[in-house]
Design an enzyme around this catalytic site. Structure first.
Site, PDB file in Angstrom:
ATOM      1  N   HIS A 269       0.878  -1.183   0.000  1.00 53.42           N
ATOM      2  CA  HIS A 269       0.000   0.000   0.000  1.00 53.42           C
ATOM      3  C   HIS A 269       0.913   1.230   0.000  1.00 53.42           C
ATOM      4  CE1 HIS A 269      -3.386   2.465   0.533  1.00 53.42           C
ATOM      5  NE2 HIS A 269      -3.792   2.131   1.751  1.00 53.42           N
ATOM      6  N   HIS A 308      -2.314  -1.438 -10.283  1.00 57.35           N
ATOM      7  CA  HIS A 308      -3.232  -0.874  -9.300  1.00 57.35           C
ATOM      8  C   HIS A 308      -4.515  -1.677  -9.318  1.00 57.35           C
ATOM      9  CE1 HIS A 308      -5.514   2.006  -6.999  1.00 57.35           C
ATOM     10  NE2 HIS A 308      -4.358   2.523  -6.650  1.00 57.35           N
ATOM     11  N   ASP A 364       2.950   5.913  -6.844  1.00 55.10           N
ATOM     12  CA  ASP A 364       4.191   5.694  -6.100  1.00 55.10           C
ATOM     13  C   ASP A 364       5.421   5.576  -6.982  1.00 55.10           C
ATOM     14  OD1 ASP A 364       3.256   5.812  -3.533  1.00 55.10           O
ATOM     15  OD2 ASP A 364       2.534   3.754  -3.590  1.00 55.10           O
TER      16      ASP A 364
HETATM   17  N1  ACO Z   1       4.795  -6.258 -11.360  1.00 52.37           N
HETATM   18  C1  ACO Z   1       4.642  -7.412 -12.025  1.00 52.37           C
HETATM   19  N2  ACO Z   1       3.463  -8.079 -12.157  1.00 52.37           N
HETATM   20  C2  ACO Z   1       2.402  -7.524 -11.570  1.00 52.37           C
HETATM   21  C3  ACO Z   1       2.478  -6.326 -10.851  1.00 52.37           C
HETATM   22  C4  ACO Z   1       3.725  -5.679 -10.754  1.00 52.37           C
HETATM   23  N3  ACO Z   1       3.866  -4.546 -10.099  1.00 52.37           N
HETATM   24  N4  ACO Z   1       1.255  -6.007 -10.370  1.00 52.37           N
HETATM   25  C5  ACO Z   1       0.434  -6.984 -10.777  1.00 52.37           C
HETATM   26  N5  ACO Z   1       1.126  -7.901 -11.504  1.00 52.37           N
HETATM   27  C6  ACO Z   1       0.589  -9.084 -12.169  1.00 52.37           C
HETATM   28  C7  ACO Z   1       0.215 -10.165 -11.173  1.00 52.37           C
HETATM   29  O1  ACO Z   1       1.287 -11.049 -10.929  1.00 52.37           O
HETATM   30  C8  ACO Z   1      -0.937 -10.833 -11.883  1.00 52.37           C
HETATM   31  O2  ACO Z   1      -0.408 -11.639 -12.899  1.00 52.37           O
HETATM   32  P1  ACO Z   1      -1.110 -13.050 -13.268  1.00 52.37           P
HETATM   33  O3  ACO Z   1      -2.470 -12.662 -13.778  1.00 52.37           O
HETATM   34  O4  ACO Z   1      -0.207 -13.646 -14.288  1.00 52.37           O
HETATM   35  O5  ACO Z   1      -1.179 -13.836 -11.996  1.00 52.37           O
HETATM   36  C9  ACO Z   1      -1.665  -9.691 -12.576  1.00 52.37           C
HETATM   37  O6  ACO Z   1      -0.637  -8.687 -12.795  1.00 52.37           O
HETATM   38  C10 ACO Z   1      -2.794  -9.089 -11.775  1.00 52.37           C
HETATM   39  O7  ACO Z   1      -2.286  -8.645 -10.502  1.00 52.37           O
HETATM   40  P2  ACO Z   1      -3.030  -8.757  -9.126  1.00 52.37           P
HETATM   41  O8  ACO Z   1      -2.018  -9.027  -8.059  1.00 52.37           O
HETATM   42  O9  ACO Z   1      -4.196  -9.700  -9.243  1.00 52.37           O
HETATM   43  O10 ACO Z   1      -3.596  -7.293  -8.992  1.00 52.37           O
HETATM   44  P3  ACO Z   1      -4.162  -6.664  -7.667  1.00 52.37           P
HETATM   45  O11 ACO Z   1      -5.216  -5.716  -8.095  1.00 52.37           O
HETATM   46  O12 ACO Z   1      -4.545  -7.701  -6.662  1.00 52.37           O
HETATM   47  O13 ACO Z   1      -2.901  -5.893  -7.062  1.00 52.37           O
HETATM   48  C11 ACO Z   1      -1.302  -4.234  -6.580  1.00 52.37           C
HETATM   49  C12 ACO Z   1      -2.685  -4.531  -7.184  1.00 52.37           C
HETATM   50  C13 ACO Z   1      -1.213  -4.800  -5.156  1.00 52.37           C
HETATM   51  C14 ACO Z   1      -1.109  -2.714  -6.501  1.00 52.37           C
HETATM   52  C15 ACO Z   1      -0.224  -4.872  -7.466  1.00 52.37           C
HETATM   53  O14 ACO Z   1      -0.308  -4.365  -8.782  1.00 52.37           O
HETATM   54  C16 ACO Z   1       1.181  -4.679  -6.902  1.00 52.37           C
HETATM   55  O15 ACO Z   1       1.599  -5.439  -6.023  1.00 52.37           O
HETATM   56  N6  ACO Z   1       1.931  -3.645  -7.412  1.00 52.37           N
HETATM   57  C17 ACO Z   1       3.245  -3.350  -6.882  1.00 52.37           C
HETATM   58  C18 ACO Z   1       3.117  -2.643  -5.554  1.00 52.37           C
HETATM   59  C19 ACO Z   1       2.682  -1.205  -5.712  1.00 52.37           C
HETATM   60  O16 ACO Z   1       3.184  -0.450  -6.553  1.00 52.37           O
HETATM   61  N7  ACO Z   1       1.730  -0.789  -4.845  1.00 52.37           N
HETATM   62  C20 ACO Z   1       1.237   0.586  -4.804  1.00 52.37           C
HETATM   63  C21 ACO Z   1      -0.195   0.627  -5.145  1.00 52.37           C
HETATM   64  S1  ACO Z   1      -0.738   2.283  -5.187  1.00 52.37           S
HETATM   65  C22 ACO Z   1      -1.014   2.693  -3.591  1.00 52.37           C
HETATM   66  O17 ACO Z   1      -1.208   1.885  -2.699  1.00 52.37           O
HETATM   67  C23 ACO Z   1      -0.980   4.093  -3.299  1.00 52.37           C
END
Ligand code: ACO
Length: 431
Positions: A269, A308, A364
């Protein structure tokens, strides 16, 4: 579209059909409970870990259309607020639901300005932390501790009491945040300077040394103000859900907000921008980017600052932050990690893996670079986020308190463990 606003569900176990009303594009989870319900069986429930497709509330605070990249506070586009408003005016908008008149604005700014000081014992409490305490841990504890300094805060049914705590929290958050920053540096805590505006005063409490009056660069103060605006609310995100969930027990708002701060502390987050900087530093140079991207695609790690839960096109805050980057770097000089970040973004946005999964830079990805240029260590990034998010948490909390439909947050579970085992006392088991 107004006709047939129902969903017909046929339970193939029994052949029975049910008609469930659809309101605002949702069906009520409780309506499923009648399905298959008998004296021996509980009715049907819905299973949704992480609430990916469950609305927990009705809310008039923030609107997001993730596919179109739209973010509005109380109906006003984030782009206009970031360009033309101030953080305190946006805080008023979030809390009160409409923009202030001149008199309302003056009273609001006056109220916030004159609540910036904290009780001296809060200072002693903060001084008791270890020399290397994480500032976010200090912030969440000291905000929680405020509930003991203002015990009347537990009277959440009184609108005047609620207002007083809202003002106190927005006013004191920069003081607590700045002191947690000074603490780790072994520097004396700086008291608020009520001649300065909200962001200038925050900069003064962060960076003032022996000069009689701190003179902040207005461009940096403005950039920080914009960053606070961008973080001010984001509807039902993890930390806001924590505030609402804890607040649903009718606890005082300090305790509820400290739960939000705890949620924001986590790397998925608010901690993501700290993780972005570590990642950029580890990559080190542009030629290492392709190998890093391959690792991400192989599932070795995530590209932090990308993706996101709701934005599946672009994060409008990321666009505004890129512009703020230019303004800050004009004063501070360019952060050398910027080149790597820009190249990483370029390569990722052209790569099928990221395109298919609709992964774009989020707020971020660039905010850490700005914070670093402003001399903040990475541990402070989430603290800045928390200060910005405070009006949003409080607006959502106020909405919760007045919402007759809300109940104590208490989800169901699907039990997967053992049942009805016979307990064998320790002395027999260990024989
Ligand atoms: N890098 C690589 N792959 C990713 C990333 C990433 N940053 N984010 C998502 N994916 C992939 C997942 O592995 C998944 O792949 P799959 O379908 O092959 O299994 C697919 O994209 C969907 O991702 P989910 O995890 O289901 O997406 P979710 O909506 O649950 O997660 C999140 C969103 C937590 C923000 C995620 O994108 C992430 O972890 N990003 C990196 C952390 C980050 O930047 N967080 C800040 C968010 S903004 C904030 O809080 C202000």
């Amino acid at each position: 579209m107004t006709e047939n606003q129902t969903l017909t569900v046929r339970d193939n176990r029994t052949g029975e059909e049910y008609e469930l009303p659809i309101t605002d594009g949702t069906v009520r989870a409780s309506d499923f409970n009648q399905i298959g319900k008998s004296a021996d069986e509980p009715g049907l429930a819905v299973y949704d870990p992480g609430f990916t497709n469950t609305a927990s509330t009705r809310s008039a605070v923030t609107y997001i259309d993730g596919d179109k990249g739209i973010l509005e506070y109380r109906g006003y586009p984030i782009e206009q607020l970031a360009e033309k408003s101030t953080f305190l005016e946006v805080a008023y908008l979030l809390i009160h639901g409409e923009l202030p008149t001149k008199e309302q604005h003056e009273r609001w700014v006056h109220e916030i300005t004159f609540h910036t000081f904290v009780h001296e014992n809060v200072k002693s409490l903060m001084q008791g932390f270890r020399y290397d305490a994480h500032p976010m841990g200090m912030l969440l504890s000291s905000v929680g501790a405020l509930s003991t300094f203002y015990p009347e805060a537990r009277n959440i049914s009184d609108p005047d009491v609620r207002h007083e705590q809202v003002v106190r929290m927005i006013a004191k958050m920069p003081t607590l945040g700045a002191w947690s920053f000074r603490h780790a540096q072994g520097k004396p805590y700086v008291y608020p300077d009520n001649d300065l505006n909200y962001t200038e005063n925050f900069l003064s409490m962060l960076f003032k040394m022996s000069e009689p009056k701190y003179d902040p660069d207005p461009r940096l103060a403005k950039a920080l103000d914009v960053l606070l605006i961008l973080h001010a609310d984001h509807e039902q995100n993890c930390s806001t859900n924590a505030v609402r969930s804890v607040g649903s027990s009718q606890v005082d708002p300090y305790s509820a907000v400290s739960a939000g701060i705890a949620a924001l502390y986590g790397p998925l987050h608010g901690g993501a921008n700290e993780a972005v900087l570590k990642m950029l530093r580890r990559i080190g140079s542009k030629d290492k980017i392709p190998a890093f991207i391959e690792g991400v695609k192989n599932g070795d790690e995530k590209l932090m600052g990308f993706g996101h839960r709701v934005y599946k096109n672009f994060d409008p805050r990321a666009t505004i932050i890129k512009k703020a980057c230019d303004d800050v770097f004009e004063v501070t000089g360019v952060n050398p990690l910027l080149e790597i970040a820009q190249e990483l973004e370029r390569i990722a946005l052209e790569d099928d893996y990221f395109i298919k999964r609709k992964l774009y830079p989020n707020v971020d990805f660039y905010s850490g670079l700005i914070y670093e240029a402003l001399q903040f260590p990475p541990e402070m990034f989430t603290v800045l986020f928390a200060i910005g998010r405070t009006p949003g948490w409080l607006a959502q909390w106020l909405e919760l308190v007045d919402d007759k439909e809300q109940k104590i947050a208490r989800p169901k579970q699907i039990y997967t463990g053992d049942r009805q085992l016979d307990f064998v006392p320790a002395e027999e088991r260990w024989k």
